[in-house]
Design a protein around this motif. Sequence first.
Motif, mmCIF file in Angstrom:
data_model
loop_
_atom_site.group_PDB
_atom_site.id
_atom_site.type_symbol
_atom_site.label_atom_id
_atom_site.label_comp_id
_atom_site.label_asym_id
_atom_site.label_seq_id
_atom_site.Cartn_x
_atom_site.Cartn_y
_atom_site.Cartn_z
ATOM 1 N N MET A 1 49.809 46.908 23.791
ATOM 2 C CA MET A 1 49.477 46.121 24.957
ATOM 3 C C MET A 1 49.190 44.682 24.513
ATOM 4 O O MET A 1 48.530 44.440 23.517
ATOM 5 C CB MET A 1 48.242 46.712 25.637
ATOM 6 N N LYS A 2 49.703 43.750 25.270
ATOM 7 C CA LYS A 2 49.487 42.335 24.960
ATOM 8 C C LYS A 2 48.031 41.981 25.262
ATOM 9 O O LYS A 2 47.492 42.352 26.291
ATOM 10 C CB LYS A 2 50.445 41.475 25.766
ATOM 11 N N ARG A 3 47.398 41.267 24.342
ATOM 12 C CA ARG A 3 45.960 41.035 24.431
ATOM 13 C C ARG A 3 45.564 39.656 24.943
ATOM 14 O O ARG A 3 44.545 39.487 25.594
ATOM 15 C CB ARG A 3 45.361 41.249 23.049
ATOM 16 N N TYR A 4 46.351 38.624 24.655
ATOM 17 C CA TYR A 4 45.973 37.241 24.964
ATOM 18 C C TYR A 4 46.662 36.778 26.246
ATOM 19 O O TYR A 4 47.871 36.878 26.369
ATOM 20 C CB TYR A 4 46.353 36.328 23.796
ATOM 21 N N GLY A 5 45.861 36.271 27.176
ATOM 22 C CA GLY A 5 46.438 35.926 28.460
ATOM 23 C C GLY A 5 46.005 34.586 29.012
ATOM 24 O O GLY A 5 45.097 33.938 28.502
ATOM 25 N N ILE A 6 46.690 34.215 30.086
ATOM 26 C CA ILE A 6 46.364 33.026 30.861
ATOM 27 C C ILE A 6 46.199 33.489 32.307
ATOM 28 O O ILE A 6 47.096 34.112 32.878
ATOM 29 C CB ILE A 6 47.483 31.964 30.794
ATOM 30 N N ARG A 7 45.032 33.205 32.865
ATOM 31 C CA ARG A 7 44.775 33.491 34.275
ATOM 32 C C ARG A 7 45.103 32.226 35.054
ATOM 33 O O ARG A 7 44.655 31.126 34.709
ATOM 34 C CB ARG A 7 43.314 33.859 34.484
ATOM 35 N N ILE A 8 45.878 32.379 36.119
ATOM 36 C CA ILE A 8 46.308 31.251 36.944
ATOM 37 C C ILE A 8 45.717 31.436 38.341
ATOM 38 O O ILE A 8 45.912 32.486 38.970
ATOM 39 C CB ILE A 8 47.841 31.177 37.035
ATOM 40 N N ASP A 33 51.513 38.365 23.005
ATOM 41 C CA ASP A 33 51.190 39.160 21.824
ATOM 42 C C ASP A 33 50.225 38.452 20.880
ATOM 43 O O ASP A 33 49.423 39.092 20.209
ATOM 44 C CB ASP A 33 52.464 39.519 21.044
ATOM 45 N N SER A 34 50.312 37.119 20.818
ATOM 46 C CA SER A 34 49.481 36.397 19.855
ATOM 47 C C SER A 34 48.752 35.243 20.535
ATOM 48 O O SER A 34 49.194 34.715 21.563
ATOM 49 C CB SER A 34 50.330 35.851 18.707
ATOM 50 N N GLU A 35 47.650 34.848 19.922
ATOM 51 C CA GLU A 35 46.886 33.714 20.420
ATOM 52 C C GLU A 35 47.699 32.431 20.313
ATOM 53 O O GLU A 35 47.641 31.567 21.196
ATOM 54 C CB GLU A 35 45.590 33.602 19.616
#
Length: 69
Positions: A1-8, A33-35
């Motif tokens: 599961m992809k861990r790093y996100g951007i909330r819009i 996947d990555s920071e």
Amino acid sequence: MKRYGIRIRLPEGSTMSMPHLLGPDWESYRWYDSEQEREKTLADMQRDLPNYRKGDHVQQVLERVERDD
């Protein structure tokens, strides 16, 4: 599961938050996947788009988020 996100989200008072458009509670997420990948995309999202008129700006609130393991 992809861990790093951007909330819009939309800024308070945005025309697009009207009920017949996106609505006041609209939000979206993009996951990476990555920071480093997130940071590159975030920097791209924060700059003005070339197809906007001079003086126009994207109306969005960007926030870094991470999922717990």
